[in-house]
Each structure stands twice: as structure tokens, then as C-alpha cells.
Design an enzyme around this catalytic site. Structure first.
Site, PDB file in Angstrom:
ATOM      1  N   SER A 145      77.825  68.153  17.397  1.00 41.87           N
ATOM      2  CA  SER A 145      78.491  67.810  16.137  1.00 41.87           C
ATOM      3  C   SER A 145      79.893  67.290  16.453  1.00 41.87           C
ATOM      4  O   SER A 145      80.451  67.608  17.511  1.00 41.87           O
ATOM      5  CB  SER A 145      78.579  69.077  15.279  1.00 41.87           C
ATOM      6  OG  SER A 145      79.495  68.917  14.221  1.00 41.87           O
ATOM      7  N   TYR A 174      80.871  77.863  13.648  1.00 45.03           N
ATOM      8  CA  TYR A 174      80.014  76.691  13.852  1.00 45.03           C
ATOM      9  C   TYR A 174      80.660  75.753  14.875  1.00 45.03           C
ATOM     10  O   TYR A 174      80.017  75.320  15.841  1.00 45.03           O
ATOM     11  CB  TYR A 174      79.790  75.973  12.519  1.00 45.03           C
ATOM     12  CG  TYR A 174      78.946  74.719  12.622  1.00 45.03           C
ATOM     13  CD1 TYR A 174      77.550  74.795  12.641  1.00 45.03           C
ATOM     14  CD2 TYR A 174      79.538  73.462  12.695  1.00 45.03           C
ATOM     15  CE1 TYR A 174      76.775  73.641  12.737  1.00 45.03           C
ATOM     16  CE2 TYR A 174      78.773  72.311  12.785  1.00 45.03           C
ATOM     17  CZ  TYR A 174      77.393  72.403  12.804  1.00 45.03           C
ATOM     18  OH  TYR A 174      76.621  71.258  12.897  1.00 45.03           O
TER      19      TYR A 174
END
Ligand code: NAP
Length: 259
Positions: free
Chosen positions: A167, A180
Site C-alpha cells: 500500500s 495498517y
């Protein structure tokens, strides 16, 4: 003294990859989080490209839906459904899974470490420790264990590919992305360490791929006010994964890629 030669970047097709018929024929590929979102689209695209797909995930009904969609694809190999929760699984469960896969076929040619959870978007100061552990367990420990136990199977392939799904926030931290973001940084570290270990004398390639913003349930949870119709779909990003799961260039080994 001569000028240093210019290095021309080689374009990697990724998202624009036009998947040739049979591109993944005779390849056996495991996709985690194959019941929904990007994992489902990658599993379907891989099956359309000829792969025998192993669908791993935590919600059986969703995995069965993906399996049924694959069974509707003419000439697709019958998929294998692995109902497996990365949060709840113990170490023995991973080794048992690898044994079952080994007993059922030759080995593995691809592993897509895709399953992840978002956790909360919360400042670190207020981040729930329990939620932090949960996110790290699924997004990092689960990917480590799945990779470690699948490696003996991947080593049996003439040319295997491991793709870790990353990501933007796994490459540059951003406020409120908490566990995350930290988990995706850890995944990049796992990928780089493994790539270095597998640099010589192995046919296993490793890389990370950031799909970029994609229309899924996770994106909706992260950006509830966003209009999803403005986002690329899971089908748009799947070709990048398929490219990397095929006989892609070994030069991509160890690279952190963007779809
Ligand atoms: P998603 O729609 O939420 O899908 C995540 C998948 O992971 C689901 O199939 C989910 O299963 C599975 N999963 C979650 N926890 C699991 C567990 N404990 N055990 C087994 N499977 C589990 O998310 P997505 O957007 O497709 O994300 C896929 C990957 O892309 C993730 O690694 C994510 O970080 C990355 N990514 C996404 C975006 C984006 O914009 N969408 C951007 C950058 C990176 P259930 O459906 O059963 O819950």
C-alpha cells in the site's frame, strides 16, 4: 572520462497487461483473501488465464461464490477452497494446510499474500492495543506463516512467484493509518529480506505490489465519504497481479512495485 551511461527504465506492463490466452496454464496459484475485493478478482483472472487456483479466506460463503464464478469460466480448472482464518489459525494449521496442498498436487507456482484488515483509522496515541495486535497478526504474522509453510511447495516449481500486497502507506507513513501502515511497512521488510535470501540458486521470485486505490469494502471503510464510482475496479488492477504470477522477468525480484 566517459559519461555514466543513462539507464532507461524498462516499462513493466502491470495494470495495462493484456493477458494472453493460457498465460498461467499449468500453474497452481494460492490467493489469500480470495472471497472478496482484489483477491477475488485476481483469483478469477488467474483461473481465466488457465491457472489452478487455491482460494483461501475466512468466510466460506464468499469463497464458494468465487469458486462458483470460476466454475462458470469455460475450461477453467476446478478451484480448491481453503476455509482458513489468518487471525485464528495456529502454527500447526499452517503446516497442515501446506501438507494438504502437497498431498493434492505437485507444488505451488504462485502465492498472493493479499488478505489484510484495515483496523481503525485512529491516532497512535489512542490506538487500541488489542486492535493493533489483531492487525499485525493478520497482515504480518499470517503472511509470514503462509509464506514460510508454502516455500517448500514453491521451491518445487520451475519458476515461482510470491506477491505481497502492499500500500502507499506501507512506503510512506500517514497520520491515523496506525497498525495498517506499520503492517504494510513490515510486509515490505519481509519481502526484501526474503528476496535477498532467495536471490541465488532459487527459482522463486518475490516482490510487493501496491494496487493503488481500488473500489472494495476496505477502501469504503477507509474513505466512507468517497464516491466509489470514481475508483478503479478490482478487474482493473487484476492484470498487474497476473503479469507477476506468470513468467515475468526475474529483474522484478525484490522490487516494490505500483500497479
Ligand atoms: P477487502 O475487500 O476487505 O478484502 C480483504 C480480503 O481479506 C477479504 O477476502 C477478507 O475476507 C480477507 N481477510 C481478512 N481477514 C482475514 C483473515 N483473518 N483470514 C483470512 N482472510 C482474511 O480488501 P481489498 O481492498 O480487496 O484489499 C486487498 C489487499 O489490497 C489488501 O492487502 C489491502 O491492504 C491492499 N490494498 C487495497 C487498496 C484499496 O484501495 N482497496 C489499496 C492499497 C492496498 P472476508 O471477505 O471474509 O472478510
Amino acid at each position: 572520462m566517459s559519461e555514466p551511461s543513462q539507464i532507461t527504465p524498462i516499462p513493466i506492463p502491470l495494470r495495462d497487461f493484456a493477458i494472453p490466452d493460457g498465460y498461467l496454464l499449468e500453474r497452481r496459484i494460492l490467493v489469500s483473501g480470495a472471497g472478496d475485493g482484489i483477491g477475488r478478482a485476481v483469483a478469477l483472472a488467474a483461473a481465466r488465464a488457465g491457472a489452478a487456483v487455491i482460494l483461501l479466506g475466512r468466510t466460506l460463503k464468499k469463497l464458494e461464490d468465487t469458486a462458483n464464478a470460476i466454475l462458470d469460466v469455460p475450461q477453467a480448472a476446478t478451484p480448491t477452497v481453503c476455509h482458513f482464518d489468518l487471525l485464528k489459525a495456529g502454527l500447526d494449521d499452517y503446516w497442515n494446510l501446506a501438507k494438504q496442498l502437497s498431498d493434492a498436487g505437485d507444488g505451488l507456482d504462485g502465492l498472493v499474500n493479499n488478505a489484510s484488515i484495515l483496523g481503525g483509522k485512529t491516532p497512535i496515541e489512542q490506538y487500541s492495543p488489542a486492535k493493533w495486535m489483531e492487525v499485525m497478526h493478520v497482515n504480518v504474522n499470517g503472511q509470514f506463516m503462509l509464506t514460510q509453510t508454502c516455500l517448500p511447495l514453491l521451491r518445487r516449481s520451475k519458476d515461482a512467484s510470491i506477491v505481497f500486497v502492499s500500500s502507499n502507506v506501507g512506503r510512506k507513513g500517514r497520520a491515523y493509518w496506525g497498525a495498517y501502515a506499520a503492517s504494510k511497512f513490515a510486509v515490505e521488510g519481509l519481502m526484501q529480506t526474503l528476496a535477498d535470501e532467495l536471490a541465488e540458486n532459487t527459482a522463486v521470485r518475490v516482490c510487493s505490489l501496491n494496487p493503488g486505490r481500488t473500489r472494495t469494502a476496505m477502501r469504503r471503510a477507509a474513505y466512507p465519504a468517497e464516491d466509489p464510482t470514481t475508483l478503479p475496479t478490482t478487474q482493473d488492477v487484476a492484470p498487474a497481479f497476473i503479469y507477476l504470477l506468470g513468467a515475468a522477468d526475474r529483474a522484478l525480484h525484490g522490487r516494490a512495485l505500483d500497479a
